[in-house]
Scaffold this motif. Structure first.
Motif, PDB file in Angstrom:
ATOM      1  N   ASP A   1      49.912  31.376  74.178  1.00  0.00           N
ATOM      2  CA  ASP A   1      48.555  31.916  74.061  1.00  0.00           C
ATOM      3  C   ASP A   1      47.665  31.018  73.203  1.00  0.00           C
ATOM      4  OD1 ASP A   1      49.219  34.117  75.675  1.00  0.00           O
ATOM      5  OD2 ASP A   1      50.093  35.142  73.953  1.00  0.00           O
ATOM      6  N   GLY A   2      47.835  29.699  73.374  1.00  0.00           N
ATOM      7  CA  GLY A   2      47.000  28.719  72.685  1.00  0.00           C
ATOM      8  C   GLY A   2      47.417  28.386  71.268  1.00  0.00           C
ATOM      9  N   VAL A   3      48.490  29.000  70.776  1.00  0.00           N
ATOM     10  CA  VAL A   3      48.948  28.771  69.405  1.00  0.00           C
ATOM     11  C   VAL A   3      50.222  27.932  69.434  1.00  0.00           C
ATOM     12  CG1 VAL A   3      49.776  29.882  67.291  1.00  0.00           C
ATOM     13  CG2 VAL A   3      47.973  30.966  68.649  1.00  0.00           C
ATOM     14  N   LYS A   4      50.220  26.828  68.671  1.00  0.00           N
ATOM     15  CA  LYS A   4      51.414  25.994  68.595  1.00  0.00           C
ATOM     16  C   LYS A   4      52.535  26.778  67.929  1.00  0.00           C
ATOM     17  CE  LYS A   4      53.213  21.695  66.686  1.00  0.00           C
ATOM     18  NZ  LYS A   4      52.912  20.497  65.902  1.00  0.00           N
ATOM     19  N   LYS A   5      53.687  26.839  68.620  1.00  0.00           N
ATOM     20  CA  LYS A   5      54.835  27.581  68.104  1.00  0.00           C
ATOM     21  C   LYS A   5      55.877  26.674  67.465  1.00  0.00           C
ATOM     22  CE  LYS A   5      53.686  31.782  69.101  1.00  0.00           C
ATOM     23  NZ  LYS A   5      53.610  32.814  68.091  1.00  0.00           N
ATOM     24  N   ASP A   6      56.158  25.532  68.116  1.00  0.00           N
ATOM     25  CA  ASP A   6      57.163  24.625  67.565  1.00  0.00           C
ATOM     26  C   ASP A   6      57.185  23.355  68.401  1.00  0.00           C
ATOM     27  OD1 ASP A   6      59.114  23.686  65.864  1.00  0.00           O
ATOM     28  OD2 ASP A   6      60.710  24.996  66.608  1.00  0.00           O
ATOM     29  N   SER A   7      57.809  22.334  67.860  1.00  0.00           N
ATOM     30  CA  SER A   7      58.034  21.105  68.611  1.00  0.00           C
ATOM     31  C   SER A   7      59.369  20.528  68.183  1.00  0.00           C
ATOM     32  CB  SER A   7      56.903  20.100  68.388  1.00  0.00           C
ATOM     33  OG  SER A   7      56.857  19.696  67.045  1.00  0.00           O
ATOM     34  N   GLY A   8      59.921  19.710  69.036  1.00  0.00           N
ATOM     35  CA  GLY A   8      61.201  19.090  68.730  1.00  0.00           C
ATOM     36  C   GLY A   8      61.625  18.166  69.845  1.00  0.00           C
ATOM     37  N   ASP A   9      62.828  17.635  69.699  1.00  0.00           N
ATOM     38  CA  ASP A   9      63.344  16.671  70.657  1.00  0.00           C
ATOM     39  C   ASP A   9      63.989  17.358  71.848  1.00  0.00           C
ATOM     40  OD1 ASP A   9      62.544  14.544  69.077  1.00  0.00           O
ATOM     41  OD2 ASP A   9      64.425  14.535  67.948  1.00  0.00           O
ATOM     42  N   ILE A  10      63.835  16.712  73.017  1.00  0.00           N
ATOM     43  CA  ILE A  10      64.541  17.130  74.215  1.00  0.00           C
ATOM     44  C   ILE A  10      65.502  16.013  74.594  1.00  0.00           C
ATOM     45  CG2 ILE A  10      62.791  18.742  75.031  1.00  0.00           C
ATOM     46  CD1 ILE A  10      61.701  16.559  76.859  1.00  0.00           C
ATOM     47  N   GLY A  11      66.507  16.314  75.391  1.00  0.00           N
ATOM     48  CA  GLY A  11      67.609  15.388  75.641  1.00  0.00           C
ATOM     49  C   GLY A  11      67.277  14.118  76.386  1.00  0.00           C
ATOM     50  N   ILE A  12      66.308  14.170  77.311  1.00  0.00           N
ATOM     51  CA  ILE A  12      65.938  12.991  78.093  1.00  0.00           C
ATOM     52  C   ILE A  12      64.439  13.040  78.361  1.00  0.00           C
ATOM     53  CG2 ILE A  12      68.185  12.645  79.194  1.00  0.00           C
ATOM     54  CD1 ILE A  12      67.155  14.128  81.637  1.00  0.00           C
ATOM     55  N   THR A  13      63.882  11.915  78.762  1.00  0.00           N
ATOM     56  CA  THR A  13      62.467  11.888  79.123  1.00  0.00           C
ATOM     57  C   THR A  13      62.297  12.439  80.540  1.00  0.00           C
ATOM     58  OG1 THR A  13      62.515   9.686  80.116  1.00  0.00           O
ATOM     59  CG2 THR A  13      62.107   9.815  77.713  1.00  0.00           C
ATOM     60  N   LEU A  14      61.066  12.760  80.894  1.00  0.00           N
ATOM     61  CA  LEU A  14      60.788  13.245  82.241  1.00  0.00           C
ATOM     62  C   LEU A  14      61.107  12.188  83.293  1.00  0.00           C
ATOM     63  CD1 LEU A  14      57.467  15.167  81.586  1.00  0.00           C
ATOM     64  CD2 LEU A  14      59.702  16.164  82.100  1.00  0.00           C
ATOM     65  N   THR A  15      60.797  10.930  83.019  1.00  0.00           N
ATOM     66  CA  THR A  15      61.097   9.894  84.014  1.00  0.00           C
ATOM     67  C   THR A  15      62.598   9.649  84.130  1.00  0.00           C
ATOM     68  OG1 THR A  15      60.647   8.126  82.412  1.00  0.00           O
ATOM     69  CG2 THR A  15      58.849   8.746  83.904  1.00  0.00           C
ATOM     70  N   GLU A  16      63.346   9.831  83.048  1.00  0.00           N
ATOM     71  CA  GLU A  16      64.810   9.741  83.158  1.00  0.00           C
ATOM     72  C   GLU A  16      65.329  10.851  84.074  1.00  0.00           C
ATOM     73  OE1 GLU A  16      66.459   7.851  79.007  1.00  0.00           O
ATOM     74  OE2 GLU A  16      65.629   9.877  78.910  1.00  0.00           O
ATOM     75  N   ALA A  17      64.795  12.048  83.915  1.00  0.00           N
ATOM     76  CA  ALA A  17      65.192  13.163  84.784  1.00  0.00           C
ATOM     77  C   ALA A  17      64.798  12.881  86.230  1.00  0.00           C
ATOM     78  CB  ALA A  17      64.555  14.459  84.302  1.00  0.00           C
ATOM     79  N   TRP A  18      63.593  12.385  86.439  1.00  0.00           N
ATOM     80  CA  TRP A  18      63.030  12.174  87.767  1.00  0.00           C
ATOM     81  C   TRP A  18      63.683  11.021  88.516  1.00  0.00           C
ATOM     82  CZ3 TRP A  18      60.654  15.133  90.903  1.00  0.00           C
ATOM     83  CH2 TRP A  18      59.796  14.665  91.886  1.00  0.00           C
ATOM     84  N   ASN A  19      64.068   9.976  87.801  1.00  0.00           N
ATOM     85  CA  ASN A  19      64.549   8.754  88.453  1.00  0.00           C
ATOM     86  C   ASN A  19      66.063   8.586  88.476  1.00  0.00           C
ATOM     87  OD1 ASN A  19      61.957   7.829  89.118  1.00  0.00           O
ATOM     88  ND2 ASN A  19      61.683   7.065  87.031  1.00  0.00           N
ATOM     89  N   ALA A  20      66.815   9.527  87.948  1.00  0.00           N
ATOM     90  CA  ALA A  20      68.275   9.398  87.921  1.00  0.00           C
ATOM     91  C   ALA A  20      68.865   9.346  89.328  1.00  0.00           C
ATOM     92  CB  ALA A  20      68.894  10.550  87.132  1.00  0.00           C
ATOM     93  N   SER A  21      68.291  10.099  90.231  1.00  0.00           N
ATOM     94  CA  SER A  21      68.760  10.126  91.617  1.00  0.00           C
ATOM     95  C   SER A  21      67.543  10.324  92.527  1.00  0.00           C
ATOM     96  CB  SER A  21      69.770  11.265  91.795  1.00  0.00           C
ATOM     97  OG  SER A  21      70.322  11.243  93.076  1.00  0.00           O
ATOM     98  N   PRO A  22      66.754   9.260  92.773  1.00  0.00           N
ATOM     99  CA  PRO A  22      65.485   9.377  93.494  1.00  0.00           C
ATOM    100  C   PRO A  22      65.591  10.059  94.864  1.00  0.00           C
ATOM    101  CG  PRO A  22      65.655   7.222  92.500  1.00  0.00           C
ATOM    102  CD  PRO A  22      66.994   7.885  92.320  1.00  0.00           C
ATOM    103  N   GLU A  23      66.719   9.936  95.537  1.00  0.00           N
ATOM    104  CA  GLU A  23      66.866  10.572  96.842  1.00  0.00           C
ATOM    105  C   GLU A  23      67.097  12.078  96.739  1.00  0.00           C
ATOM    106  OE1 GLU A  23      70.845   9.451  95.339  1.00  0.00           O
ATOM    107  OE2 GLU A  23      68.938   8.413  95.458  1.00  0.00           O
TER     108      GLU A  23
END
Length: 189
Positions: free
Chosen positions: A151-173
């Motif tokens: 609802d527009g209020v920052k709740k928290d931030s932190g690290d995630i395991g992989i980047t979006l492009t790592e997720a997207w490009n691991a198996s392009p097919e």
């Protein structure tokens, strides 16, 4: 299967299972098992390491009364590649990024990882999500850092395991972008 029209007219999705569209243009997902009721978006969308995802969420199901951890998740969005997810056997373990509204019944969460269903995930989770109330959920991703807003209020931030492009490009097919009951979704009934 039917079509889910993009309001901008550029990226129509495909409906899988039982998804209903509301008069105000929203989509209602009835719950169910993994990959049962969802919308898949085109795998031609541009994915970068800096993206913002924002949507209205309203959860009204019984998943938080479940005793099995993976059945307590209310998965709303995921992006990645590799088909070894949700019990499916594909050519490569899924690398994915997921957003949950109602994880464990009362949390907003973001997880990402390289090892398929339920392993090797790293993410951010915050309490305070309430069932049967509308919430504007926004997640800002910058590399391996995710920030959750409610609802527009920052709740928290932190690290995630992989980047979006790592997720997207691991198996392009075997790329996917899914809304609703997707890779981790049990989502109750």
């Amino acid at each position: 299967e039917s079509e889910a029209k993009d309001a901008a007219g550029e990226n129509d999705g495909t409906v899988h299972g039982n998804v209903e569209f509301t008069d105000d243009g929203g989509a209602a997902f009835p719950g169910g098992s993994s990959l049962a009721n969802y919308i898949s978006l085109p795998d031609t969308l541009k994915v970068t390491d800096k993206m913002t995802f924002s949507f209205w969420a309203y959860c009204d199901n019984s998943a938080d009364t479940e005793t099995t951890p993976q059945h307590k998740m209310h998965n709303t969005f995921c992006i990645g590649s590799g088909k070894k997810i949700g019990g499916n056997e594909g050519t490569k373990a899924a690398h994915h990024f997921s957003i949950y509204a109602g994880k464990n019944g009362n949390e907003l969460a973001v997880d990402a990882g390289p090892d398929g269903w339920g392993t090797g995930l790293e993410g951010v989770s915050v309490e305070g999500y309430k069932k049967q109330e509308w919430s504007l959920v926004t997640v800002v991703v910058d590399g391996k850092k995710a920030t959750i807003y409610q609802d527009g209020v920052k709740k928290d931030s932190g690290d995630i395991g992989i980047t979006l492009t790592e997720a997207w490009n691991a198996s392009p097919e075997e790329r996917y972008i899914l809304l609703g009951n997707n890779c981790y979704a049990y989502n109750g009934d």
